[in-house]
Every structure is written in C-alpha cells, then in structure tokens.
Design a protein around this motif. Structure first.
Motif: not given
Length: 756
Positions: A207-212, A236-247, A251-262
């Motif tokens: 759920d990307g909205l919850l993390v953002t 925050v510095l120990n946090f991996n914003p691209l955690k879903l890269a292993n899944s 398209p949904k996971n790409k949008v979530i990762m971009k949103s969390i990273e930004r």
C-alpha cells in the motif's frame, strides 16, 4: 426532512467559513442535530463528522476559542467511532480527533480536576489505535495523522526555558506530579507510538499511500521535536524505498516504488535545506546518491528491451544462408589506381588516385573563409564509404613504401629499360592487415636520409597567429578575482585540520610555508591580504593611480575580499581555528607597523630635503578594524566555560580600551560575568601595559552592571579602591605625603613616597 435539515446546516457552515468567529456559536447549536442516534440518517452523520473535522482544522478560529469548545465534541466523536460503520464518518471523526487531542491535552494540563473529559479522550485514542492495523487504507492514513499529533504532544519540545514557545503543545507543559496525566507514562507512550509509526515504512509496501503518508508525517516531527529527530532520521536512512523491486515488476508496483522514492527524496532534501550546517547532511547525500543509482538499476533493467541478435558485420551468417535462402551481399569493388610516374613525385601525385577526375585541378586556396570550407568538407567526409576509404589509404601507403624502396634517384630511362611482360597483371595492392603491418614496420626502420630534401614534396605553411584575448572589464576582473579567492579557501578547507607542518626547524629563521599544510595556506592567505596591496593606497609612495588596487562599485578590493574570506573561515569553527585568527591578526599588526615606519621615514627624508607632505605621516591601519570585527563575531558565541577566550586575548599583539570594552558588554550575560572578570584579571597580571585600561573597564562594569558588582569589587578593592567610595572606607589604603592615593607603576606595584 433530511434534505431540509442538511440545507439549514449548510447555511450555518457557509456562515462559519466566511468568518471563524461564528464557530463557538454554531457548534453548540448543531451538536444536538449531528449527535449520534439510532434514527439519524447517514447523510447527517457524514455532514456532522466533516463539519467537526473542518471546524477544528480551520486557521481562522483562534486556538483559545477552539480549546473552550473542544471538550464539548468528545462525546459525539466517541459515538461516531464506536457505533457508525461508515468509512467516511470514521475518517472525518479520526481527523477531528487529531485536531482536538492537543486542545484537550492543554485543557487538562491547566485543569487537573476535569477527569471526565480526559477519560472520553482516552477512549477515543484507544479506539483509533485499535483500528491502526486492521482498518481500510483510507482510515489508516487518517490514523497516521492522529499518531503524529499524539507523538508531538507526548514528547518534549524545546528544553531551553529561556526560549519558551507558548504555541507549542508538548510534554514540557506537564508537571512531574500531575494527577491525571503522569509525565513518565505519557513520555513512554509517545516514544512507543513513534516506534509504531516508524515500523510502517519498514513493513509491507504493497500500500504505497500508507507509506507515503507516514513519510509526509515525519517531516514535522523532525522539525518540531529535536529530541526524536536523530531516531527518525536514522530509521529513514536505513529504509529501502525500492523494497518492491524483489517482487514481480507489475505496473502497480512500479508506480508505488516511484511514489515512495520521490517522497523520501523530498523529505531528505527539505531536511538539508532547513539546516545546511547539519553534520548528518553527508550521510543524507550518500543515501540520496545510493537511492538514485538503485532507481536507475531497477527501472532501467525493467524497461530495457531485448538486445538485437548478434550478426556478422558484413552480412548474414553463412550457416543460415541455405535455410533463409538469402544471398550474401557483394563486397565493395576494389579501388583501382595507376602507379606513380617515374622521377620526382609531389604530394599531389602521391595522393591522387584518379588523375582524370574533376577534382584534380581544384584549388582549395580559392576559399578565403575557412568556415565555408568546413561546411563543405564535413558533409563530404560523412558521405565517404568506409571500405573505399580504407582501400585508398592502403594504396597511398603502398605507393609511399614502393617509392622509398626503389629510391628517388631512379630515372625515367632506367624505368624504360625494365622489361615489362605482356601478360603482367595490373598492380593491385594487397588489403590483408598483415601486409599493412609489415609496411608500417618497414617504414619505421628506414632512416630519414632515404628521402632527400630536394625530392621530397614540400608544402608552404601560412603563418598563424593566435587571436588576442578580449580585455576584461572591471566587473569581470572583480568576478574572476573573487572566484580565485573562493577556490583558495576551498583548498584550505579541504586540508585536514590535524595535518601539521613537516617543518622541524623553528625560530625566526624558518620559512613561512614549505609544504601544503593548513598553516602554510593560512600564512599565504593572511600575507596576501596584508602585504599584496601594502602601500598602493599611500600617495607618499609615489605609485600611480592606474597601478593601485581599485574596487568596482559595491565590490571589495582583493585584500579586503581575502580578509572577508579569512573571517568567514574562522567563524565557521572558531574554537578549532583560533590559531588562524591569532596568526592573521599578528600579520595585520606587523604590516601596520611596517607601513607606519615607512611613512615616518619618508616624512623625515622629505623634511630634510625641504619638502612638506600635505597628508598625515602614518597610514590608516587594518589591524584595529579586523580585531574589532573578529571580537564582535566571536563574543556572542562564547560560553562561560570557554577558556579559549583567554588564549585569544593573551596572544593578539595589541589591545586597547575599545577592544576590551567588549568584555563589559559580554558581562551583561549573568552566566559570563566570571569569565569576563577572569579575562580582565589575566590581562592585568600578565600584560602590565594594559593595567590602566583593565582597571578602567572594571570600574565601568562596577558602576553600570549591578549583577557584576560583586565580581568586579573583588578586583577593584586591590587595584583601585577609591572607585568603591564609602563601601571600602574600612579598607586601609596607602597615602602619599600629599594625602593622595598611591600611584600605580608600569609593573602593577604601588609607588609610595617615604614620609620624613
């Protein structure tokens, strides 16, 4: 009836939105209508929850009035959360509770007897915390906002009592013995909820909205709660914003990762902008660079197309020709060129492969403009076939090798005497790479005398002259000078502070700078500031105006720019760089002394020769101005435990009343009175020429500063008791034979005349 009621409520809502002063009157009137009841419609419940959330978040309503009305809505919010299953009502009720919680908290702090309303608020908080892990994503985002407010309230804010923030509702408002809200319990709960908030970003990222939403709530906590800032930042510095890269990369996971990273990048960039001098900025920059590389690797790998199949450069693979039925492409026909004519050969003949071509007699000197020739030549070279060009180069290389091997002295008759077979084939150069390499080796081994100067092709080179550089304007010269000074100080800052000079020989005979240590750079820069333009502004030196260092309008001279850079470098970390300040001031004092002596000597010589000067003999010095600026910059940051101030005052070359009067100003801070008196006592004991000035400053401090009277009196009793007046009448003083107090000598002793 429901539609008519909502219309009336909307009228009241529009009135309150126009002027926030109507909220205290409207809320008691609408609470009986929007309060929970079994026969109430869901539309009225939604309107009521939205209205309460909007009202207590409105900036047009003063916080004091909100605090008076906050307790009256707790029962309605509690009923909404416990009895209404509608998501819209629950979301608005949680948002209203987030705005109401700090107000009820401050009310309970000032009124410990109101236990009923605090029990209602505690029940609302428990209900929201239970929904935190099981509710729908929209409700959980509202719960994150509530958790942020609870953490802000239940953690201490600014701990310095001298800088209270009355608008900040924090744990600092609660006394240690409060009966309803114990300090220790609230603090422990606040830190526990903060850990719960930080666990969201390290948990499931589906759920990307919850993390953002969680990341957006952490920015205010870092800004307003310095106590928890390091803990949040480390998480925050120990946090991996691209955690879903292993899944799977859907398209949904790409949008979530971009949103969390930004969102993460925006949070960390705002932290760096808000505090540029934060020592953690280095770690943040490394994290941002690492996150950027990870993002490129993840998204480039996912978006990368399938690579093209490997095929031979010259056509299709021979193994596939039979199956595909394709014919191999024909090779480019070889370039045919006639042999060189006998006798001397020019460069033109050597490079001409087609003597009958239309370009043989073309004279490139007809082009007067080189740019025009380039516009023609570049497209021609781009259109040349690479294979034909390689063949032509091989032909020219073979011609040159043949010419060198046969020798330039071969005459035309000798060439005619050579029998030529009728069936001899036309010469065709070999294009094998091995022959080309052999030819190159053969050319390298030949001596230069094999090609006589009289037969070698010659080409006259036209003279070439570099264009003159444009003359710099005064503003450009000032700009480039400032850039040079900036780079010099950047080099000084890059040198390790602990790096000491390797010069072992000390004393007056040592060199100022023999290596690239920090001390060497400080010496170079301080002397550049003091000695580079020394005497250029003095008309007695006979220097013309055009050679003087001039400054553009609104800009500094080079020497003043270096002085400003030294000042900024020292003030960046003045405790560690106090030796730089002392070295700089010593150079300024020495330069002023030398200039004053030179001016004095020139005045004497002019008077001896019968010439008089219309200007004063001594130039205006820079030491006093720089010392005052440095003292004014350092003293506001000096604490009562900083004994390094004594080192600065003891090692600067000259002090006067205007500099020491800064210590009297520093003594206006009660915590630094003892430090100021200790500095003055030190100067009295170890710098005897300053004793009169020191006692004058102490006397002024005793007269003007009531808090410093006790500390100053201890010193004045010994050094100038007459200042104390009647308070020291019991203290015996030594009198001279005229009845006057004893005078003070240069070394601090009392001079007393013997009474006969």
């Amino acid at each position: 009836m429901s539609a008519q009621t909502i219309q009336q409520l909307e009228s009241a809502r529009s009135l309150a939105l126009g002027d926030g002063r109507y909220y205290p009157t409207i809320i008691p009137g609408v609470l009986p209508i929007i309060g929970y009841s079994a026969d109430q419609t869901i539309e009225i419940q939604r309107w009521g929850a939205d209205f309460l959330a909007e009202a207590f978040a409105s900036p047009t309503w003063p916080p004091e009035a909100k605090e008076n009305s906050a307790s009256s809505v707790l029962a309605t919010l509690k009923a909404y959360l416990e009895n209404v299953p509608d998501k819209s009502v629950i979301k608005s009720a949680v948002q209203a509770a987030a705005s109401v919680y700090p107000l009820v908290y401050r009310h309970i702090v000032s009124d410990p007897s109101d236990a009923q309303h605090w029990q209602l608020m505690s029940a609302i908080k428990s209900n929201i915390l239970r929904r935190m892990d099981t509710a729908t994503p929209g409700v959980r985002i509202c719960c994150i906002k509530f958790l942020q407010q609870v953490v802000l309230v239940q953690t201490p804010g600014v701990l310095d009592p001298r800088r209270p923030d009355h608008n900040d509702i924090s744990l600092a408002l609660v006394s240690r013995d409060h009966p309803l809200i114990p300090y220790a319990s609230l603090e422990a709960e606040g830190h526990g909820l903060l850990d719960r908030l930080l666990d969201i970003i390290h948990g499931d990222h589906s759920d990307g909205l919850l993390v953002t939403g969680t990341l957006n709530s952490l920015g205010m906590l870092i800004h307003r709660r310095p106590v928890a800032a390091n803990k949040i930042l480390n998480s925050v510095l120990n946090f991996n914003p691209l955690k879903l890269a292993n899944s799977p990369m859907s398209p949904k996971n790409k949008v979530i990762m971009k949103s969390i990273e930004r969102t993460t990048r925006a949070l960390l960039m705002n932290i760096m902008k808000r505090n540029p001098e934060n020592p953690v900025n280095g770690r943040i920059q490394q994290f941002l660079e690492r996150m950027h590389r990870m993002r490129i690797d993840v998204f480039d790998e996912s978006n990368r197309k399938r690579p093209a199949p490997s095929e031979p450069i010259d056509g299709l693979d021979p193994a596939k020709r039979q199956r595909l039925g394709a014919e191999a492409p024909s090779r480019t026909p070889p370039v045919a060129a006639p042999p060189l004519p006998p006798g001397p050969v020019s460069w033109r003949q050597l490079y001409t492969l087609n003597p009958e071509g239309s370009t043989v007699n073309f004279d490139v000197q007809a082009f007067k403009d080189p740019e025009q020739l380039l516009r023609i030549l570049v497209p021609v070279l781009q259109s040349v076939d690479g294979t034909k060009l390689d063949q032509a180069i091989s032909i020219v290389r073979s011609r040159y090798a043949t010419f060198m091997h046969s020798g330039p002295r071969t005459t035309a008759a000798q060439h005619a005497a050579v029998p030529v077979a009728e069936d001899e084939e036309e010469y065709e150069p070999d294009f094998e790479p091995e022959d080309a390499e052999q030819l190159i080796n053969k050319l390298d081994g030949l001596p230069p005398t094999d090609f006589p100067a009289q037969t070698a092709p010659t080409t006259a080179l036209a003279p070439y002259k570099l264009p003159e550089a444009p003359q710099l304007s005064e503003q450009e010269a000032q700009k480039y000078g400032d850039m040079t000074i900036h780079r010099a100080f950047g080099m000084l800052s890059s040198v390790e502070e602990s790096h000491k000079s390797k010069v072992t020989k000390g004393g007056f005979n040592r060199l100022a700078a023999t290596d690239y240590s920090r001390d060497a750079w400080v010496t170079i820069l301080s002397r550049l500031a003091t000695r580079a333009s020394a005497g250029l502004d003095d008309p007695e030196q006979g220097v013309k105006d055009e050679y003087a260092v001039k400054s553009a309008k609104g800009s500094l001279k080079i020497s003043d720019a270096v002085r400003d850079g030294l000042y900024q470098y020292i003030m960046y970390d003045w405790k560690k760089r106090i030796d730089v300040a002392i070295s700089w001031l010593n150079e300024e004092w020495y330069n002023d002394i030398i200039l004053a002596q030179s001016a004095k000597d020139s005045t004497k010589n002019g008077a001896a020769n019968g010439h008089t000067s219309s200007t004063p003999g001594e130039p205006k010095g820079n030491y006093h101005r720089c010392a005052l600026r440095l003292m004014d910059g350092i003293l506001p940051y000096v604490e009562h435990t900083d004994k390094i101030l004594l080192r600065l005052l003891s090692e600067v070359p000259a002090l006067d009343h205007e500099i020491l009067i800064r210590l009297k100003k520093m003594a206006e801070d009660p915590e630094r009175i003892d430090l100021a008196c200790s500095a003055l006592q030190y100067l009295y004991m170890f710098r005897p020429p300053l004793r009169t000035i020191v006692v004058d400053v102490l006397a002024e401090m005793w007269k003007e500063n009531d808090r410093a009277k006790q500390s100053a009196r201890k010193l004045l009793v010994r050094w100038r008791p007459e200042v104390l007046g009647e308070e020291t009448s019991s203290t015996p003083t030594m009198k001279t034979e005229e009845g006057q107090p004893a005078k003070e000598s240069a070394n601090g002793a009392l001079e007393v005349k013997a009474v006969s």
